[in-house]
Motif scaffolding. Structure first.
Motif, PDB file in Angstrom:
ATOM      1  N   PRO A  12       7.625  -6.321  -1.881  1.00 18.96           N
ATOM      2  CA  PRO A  12       6.515  -6.986  -1.621  1.00 18.96           C
ATOM      3  C   PRO A  12       6.439  -7.616  -0.268  1.00 18.96           C
ATOM      4  N   GLU A  13       7.582  -7.806   0.327  1.00 20.73           N
ATOM      5  CA  GLU A  13       7.535  -8.623   1.395  1.00 20.73           C
ATOM      6  C   GLU A  13       7.183  -7.924   2.676  1.00 20.73           C
ATOM      7  N   GLU A  16       1.558  -6.986   5.165  1.00 21.00           N
ATOM      8  CA  GLU A  16       0.998  -7.720   6.148  1.00 21.00           C
ATOM      9  C   GLU A  16      -0.605  -7.674   5.918  1.00 21.00           C
ATOM     10  N   ASP A 301      -3.108 -11.899  -0.550  1.00 21.02           N
ATOM     11  CA  ASP A 301      -2.030 -12.298  -1.287  1.00 21.02           C
ATOM     12  C   ASP A 301      -1.437 -11.090  -2.131  1.00 21.02           C
ATOM     13  N   ALA A 303       1.203  -9.226  -2.150  1.00 23.13           N
ATOM     14  CA  ALA A 303       2.378  -9.273  -2.389  1.00 23.13           C
ATOM     15  C   ALA A 303       2.723 -10.058  -3.542  1.00 23.13           C
ATOM     16  N   LYS A 304       2.006 -11.112  -4.032  1.00 24.41           N
ATOM     17  CA  LYS A 304       2.343 -11.801  -5.262  1.00 24.41           C
ATOM     18  C   LYS A 304       1.830 -10.919  -6.233  1.00 24.41           C
ATOM     19  N   ALA A 307       4.400  -8.216  -7.061  1.00 22.34           N
ATOM     20  CA  ALA A 307       5.683  -8.664  -7.543  1.00 22.34           C
ATOM     21  C   ALA A 307       5.424  -9.152  -9.024  1.00 22.34           C
TER      22      ALA A 307
END
Length: 336
Positions: A12-13, A16, A301, A303-304, A307
């Motif tokens: 997930p990091e 962008e 958000d 990426a969260k 995850a």
């Protein structure tokens, strides 16, 4: 506009929050301002590089969203579409953005009783569950139905649809919370899918299941073993990787049917999309289908959200909400 993008594969990091040029309408292509975006495991696989991606980075994931038409080409202004019209889509790319260019034949009109969150949460998984239980195998009253990953998005909807047809659903799920969700969805019995699950299912279904819905992949051989003579296995996913090859003698010796299931093979026209979506919307309106939403995250958000879904710790749909909808990002404990 802004979009959730990635330029390399990974966890997930890699995401962008990028400013990109606004898409513009063209003949047959409308611009949709998203209000709610559905997150699916296919989006995770694309981010990981497991699915082919066309074009060059930065890529925008996502295929499912609901919102309003923000722009139309003048040639399409008399085609039954209008600015501000409430729409959704389940099979058009680049959905993880504030504005998305969508072919008109992939747009689905929303009835007044269906809100954006519900539409974004139900279309892809709901139409999948719908065709699995009617096209791949027509579930009948009295059938014994074994559902893998029954606490997930498709699994919960499939359990409800099969139960509504009068079937007896045996749910396999990995956690107590997911098994409880499957029971609330109508499953007659919920079984731990951890070590020893085959023995537990065999005890519950000594004569075998009439149909097994397998989205795991690596369990396909077990699914065939747990199907009654003359029964069916519907294979529609590979959450745990590719299945081992199947010896055709296994199918012949017990008169088994092995069916593949892919939603894209039935969404072949604008009419098919709208009719299948309308059936889902009607079931929700009438209370016959409940759409569980596990968590909502701001699109920025994402990426969260990835995850959370990738950790398989939630039961139900995860939604991404664009900034203009002014949604609060949930705390981790609220998303469980």
């Amino acid at each position: 506009m802004h979009a959730l993008t990635f330029s390399r594969f990974g966890g997930p990091e890699v995401f962008e929050w990028s400013a990109l040029p606004d898409p513009v309408p063209s003949p047959g292509i409308a611009i949709v301002r998203t209000a709610a975006i559905g997150l699916n495991f296919a989006d995770i696989y694309r981010r990981q590089g497991r699915y082919h991606l066309a074009g060059s980075p930065p890529w925008i994931a996502g295929y499912e969203a609901a919102g309003t038409i923000a722009a139309l080409h003048p040639d399409d202004s008399r085609g039954g579409w209008s600015l501000g019209q409430r729409v959704a889509f389940a099979d058009s790319p680049y959905a993880n953005a504030e504005l998305v260019a969508v072919p008109l034949d992939k747009l689905i009109r929303l009835p007044v009783h269906t809100d954006f969150d519900t539409a974004a949460a139900v279309l892809l998984q709901g139409m999948t569950a719908q065709f699995l239980s009617s096209d791949s195998y027509a579930v009948r009253a009295g059938d014994n139905v074994l559902v893998h990953a029954a606490g997930g998005g498709v699994g919960l909807l499939l359990t409800q649809l099969a139960t509504a047809r009068g079937a007896r659903v045996i749910a396999l799920a990995s956690s107590a919370e997911k098994r409880e969700a499957a029971l609330l969805a109508g499953a007659r019995l919920a079984i731990d899918s951890g070590d020893g699950w085959v023995k537990r299912v065999r005890a519950a279904l000594p004569d075998g299941a009439d149909v097994v819905y397998d989205s795991i992949g690596g369990t396909l051989g077990n699914s065939l073993d747990l199907t009654r003579t003359g029964g069916t296995v519907v294979f529609y996913g590979m959450a745990a990787g590719n299945p081992d090859p199947v010896d055709p003698r296994v199918l012949m010796d017990r008169s088994l049917t092995l069916v593949g299931g892919d939603l894209w093979n039935v969404l072949t026209s604008a009419q098919a999309r709208q009719e299948r979506a309308d059936a889902l919307f009607a079931a929700i309106r009438d209370g016959a289908l409940r759409v569980p939403i596990a968590a909502r995250f701001a699109l920025a958000d994402g990426a969260k959200a990835h995850a959370l879904l990738e950790g398989r710790g939630v039961s139900g749909k995860v939604l991404l909400i664009p900034k203009h909808m002014d949604v609060q990002v949930p705390r981790a404990e609220d998303a469980q």
